[in-house]
Design an enzyme around this catalytic site. Structure first.
Site, PDB file in Angstrom:
ATOM      1  N   LYS A  50      -6.498 -12.434   5.631  1.00 20.88           N
ATOM      2  CA  LYS A  50      -7.310 -11.447   4.719  1.00 20.88           C
ATOM      3  C   LYS A  50      -6.472 -10.850   3.711  1.00 20.88           C
ATOM      4  O   LYS A  50      -5.761  -9.824   4.145  1.00 20.88           O
ATOM      5  CB  LYS A  50      -8.049 -10.579   5.666  1.00 20.88           C
ATOM      6  CG  LYS A  50      -9.324 -10.283   4.909  1.00 20.88           C
ATOM      7  CD  LYS A  50      -9.722  -8.821   5.244  1.00 20.88           C
ATOM      8  CE  LYS A  50      -9.197  -7.610   4.725  1.00 20.88           C
ATOM      9  NZ  LYS A  50      -9.267  -7.401   3.383  1.00 20.88           N
TER      10      LYS A  50
ATOM     11  N   CYS B 289       5.831   0.871  -0.158  1.00 26.99           N
ATOM     12  CA  CYS B 289       5.796   1.716   0.915  1.00 26.99           C
ATOM     13  C   CYS B 289       7.168   2.143   1.355  1.00 26.99           C
ATOM     14  O   CYS B 289       7.310   3.364   1.714  1.00 26.99           O
ATOM     15  CB  CYS B 289       5.399   0.975   1.952  1.00 26.99           C
ATOM     16  SG  CYS B 289       6.325  -0.879   1.941  1.00 26.99           S
TER      17      CYS B 289
ATOM     18  N   GLU C 266       3.333  -2.874   9.546  1.00 30.20           N
ATOM     19  CA  GLU C 266       4.292  -2.177   8.414  1.00 30.20           C
ATOM     20  C   GLU C 266       3.561  -1.262   7.819  1.00 30.20           C
ATOM     21  O   GLU C 266       2.616  -1.579   6.922  1.00 30.20           O
ATOM     22  CB  GLU C 266       4.657  -3.387   7.783  1.00 30.20           C
ATOM     23  CG  GLU C 266       6.080  -3.002   6.968  1.00 30.20           C
ATOM     24  CD  GLU C 266       5.921  -2.687   5.394  1.00 30.20           C
ATOM     25  OE1 GLU C 266       5.822  -1.456   5.394  1.00 30.20           O
ATOM     26  OE2 GLU C 266       5.912  -3.615   4.707  1.00 30.20           O
TER      27      GLU C 266
ATOM     28  N   GLU D 224       1.982  10.559   1.854  1.00 29.87           N
ATOM     29  CA  GLU D 224       2.602   9.292   0.977  1.00 29.87           C
ATOM     30  C   GLU D 224       1.276   9.254  -0.037  1.00 29.87           C
ATOM     31  O   GLU D 224       0.114   9.100   0.233  1.00 29.87           O
ATOM     32  CB  GLU D 224       2.212   7.914   1.752  1.00 29.87           C
ATOM     33  CG  GLU D 224       2.737   6.823   1.075  1.00 29.87           C
ATOM     34  CD  GLU D 224       2.501   5.453   1.936  1.00 29.87           C
ATOM     35  OE1 GLU D 224       1.606   5.184   2.588  1.00 29.87           O
ATOM     36  OE2 GLU D 224       3.571   4.750   1.871  1.00 29.87           O
TER      37      GLU D 224
END
Ligand code: NAI
Ligand code: MG
Length: 501
Positions: free
Chosen positions: A184, A293, A259, A395
């Protein structure tokens, strides 16, 4: 091709890719994906939901039980290699589409993303024939060996920051190991994944080995993660959704690899080559609009070089060429979506509210024409940040560096590790002892010494702490997609004897 030309074309159309066929969603629904540099519609895509995910999982199961598991490892490897060559031959077209859908500069999609995609499929093509078991020296008249077997049907959910590259990181090792897939893509960037579907067909993969179901996270993504018919779910994205995936998967005890986010320390010691460190700080936080990331989003500066470093960093940040991502000279494109732009803007207010200083940037640049409606943001540096502030702990996922100063190494390590994340870290110093001491003491999956953002298909990548679990790329990625089976064989020919003879 410029973005304005792309946008003025009528939107591209894509269906779902299930069982080797292009089909509409069962519901008939579609969604659109904009070109983030102008806000205009780039593509209209069939919107998968639970019913389509069910079909895709069933197709993947049939393919797994059927042709795919009977195919030799060599033939699987050859298919993957053929795919890598097809991608390479279409690189410039795919790079342009990636840039149109994601907004990343064409220089990056051409020289980083696409070569990385090709490299990953090529690297794992080679692994297909090298996935081996072991013989174990067990005592007695026994022979014990292990088999490495594929898990079966793998669900893979990927983000929008490196759309095609994240697909490659997930698909290549899983296929090399003999699994079948339901992928997906992210709703913000489905286009290149759908183009990849065409290349899987062209390469000659059997129907159902790879199924691609674009759609939203809360519907298609959730249906995939909770599906009792999958053997594994692999996810890259936010830590928040990673936790939802892990909880959902727990109901079926589906295997999970994650992850997730990061808040990497990028550390400059007083003895560093300052010019080199400034270029590394820029690579750390401005690459891919900061939507990385492993971005070096916490910039730790030795107090003694802070002023000199910041003066040079500011000058360089203000020179970054922000604008039309299709222009070969552009160094920064738009944020991927209006939501991400709003999120990044929100952190400017949060920074000010917490007492940090907006040292440079902090807003959207003035651009011309169609680009006025794009989701652009300036390279931004917050100074006077404390590691406990939200802008140092959360983040941001934009081109925003938070600068924190430190006095000595002990103080530094404590602060650098004081985060829920542990994906990556960078250090700039000429002291080799200190560099390796740091590499040992930092809790992160990747450490860069006098460099940043280096990656290779052969080198493992993944997180400590809440940055996730499992390692992608390299031989370690095969562990995410294989079972180890232990087989015992009696060599004595005698009864076991435990209960007497
Ligand atoms: P997200 O984590 O919501 O999306 C990533 C993928 O997960 C997409 O394919 C999405 O459709 C899917 N997803 C979302 N909710 C789901 C659910 N309940 N079940 C199954 N799949 C689901 O990330 P989003 O909302 O796009 O971005 C928010 C923040 O996440 C970013 O600002 C950034 O901090 C972080 N992020 C981190 C990434 C990384 O590479 N580690 C990549 C993308 C986002
Ligand atoms: Mg989300």
């Amino acid at each position: 091709m410029s973005s304005s030309q792309t946008a003025s074309e009528s939107p591209r159309q894509y269906q779902l890719f299930i069982d080797g066929k292009w089909v509409d969603a069962e519901s008939g629904k579609t969604f659109t994906t904009p070109n983030p540099s102008t806000g205009e519609t780039l593509a209209e895509v069939a919107e998968a939901d639970k019913a389509d995910v069910d079909k895709a999982v069933a197709a993947a199961r049939r393919a797994f039980e059927g042709k795919w598991s009977k195919m030799s490892a060599r033939d699987r490897g050859r298919l993957l290699y053929k795919l890598s060559q097809l991608i390479e031959s279409k690189s410039s077209e795919l790079a342009a589409l990636e840039t149109a859908d994601n907004g990343k500069p064409i220089k990056e999609s051409t020289y980083i993303d696409l070569p990385g995609v090709v490299e990953n499929f090529e690297y794992f093509a080679g692994w297909a024939t090298k996935i081996e078991g072991e013989t174990i020296p067990v005592p007695g008249q026994m022979f014990n060996y292990t088999l490495r077997e594929p898990l079966g049907v793998c669900g893979q959910i990927i983000p929008w920051n490196f759309p095609l590259l994240m697909a490659a990181w997930k698909l290549a090792p899983a296929l090399a190991a003999g699994n079948t897939i339901v992928l997906k893509p992210a709703e913000q960037t489905p286009v290149t994944a759908m183009e990849l579907g065409k290349l899987f067909q062209e390469a000659g993969f059997p129907d159902g080995v790879v199924n691609i179901v674009p759609g939203y996270g809360e519907t298609a993504g959730a249906a995939l993660a909770s599906h009792p018919g999958i053997d594994k779910i692999a996810f890259t994205g936010s830590t928040e959704v990673g936790k939802i995936i892990a909880r959902t998967a727990a109901d079926n005890l589906t295997k999970v690899s994650l992850e997730l986010g990061g808040k990497a320390p990028n550390i400059v010691f007083a003895d560093a080559d300052i010019e080199q460190a400034v270029s590394g700080a820029m690579m750390g936080i401005f690459f891919n609009q900061g939507q990385v990331c492993c971005a070096g989003s916490r910039l730790f500066l030795d107090e003694r070089v802070k002023d000199e470093f910041l003066a040079r960093f500011k000058e360089r940040a203000e020179k970054v060429k922000v604008g039309d991502p299709m222009d070969a000279a552009t160094q920064m494109g738009p944020q991927v979506s209006a939501e991400q732009l709003a999120r990044v803007r929100g952190y400017v207010d949060i920074a000010r509210g917490e007492g940090a200083t907006v040292f440079t940037g902090g807003g959207s640049p003035e651009l011309e024409g169609n680009f006025k409606n794009g989701y652009f943001f300036q390279p931004t540096v917050f100074s006077e940040v404390q590691n406990s502030m939200r802008v140092a702990q959360e983040e941001i996922f934009g081109p925003v560096a938070s600068v924190i100063t430190f006095k000595d190494e002990k103080d530094l390590i404590k602060q650098a590790n004081d985060t829920i994340y542990g994906l990556s870290a960078g250090i700039w110093t000429k002291d080799i002892t200190r560099a390796h001491r740091f590499a040992k003491e930092i809790k992160a999956g990747t450490v860069w010494i006098n460099t940043f953002n280096m990656m290779n298909a052969a080198s493992p990548f993944g997180g400590y702490k809440q940055s996730g679990y499992g390692r992608e790329m390299g031989k370690h990625a095969l562990e995410l997609y294989t079972h180890v089976k232990s087989v015992w064989v009696d060599l004595s020919g005698k009864p076991i004897g435990w209960y007497g003879n």
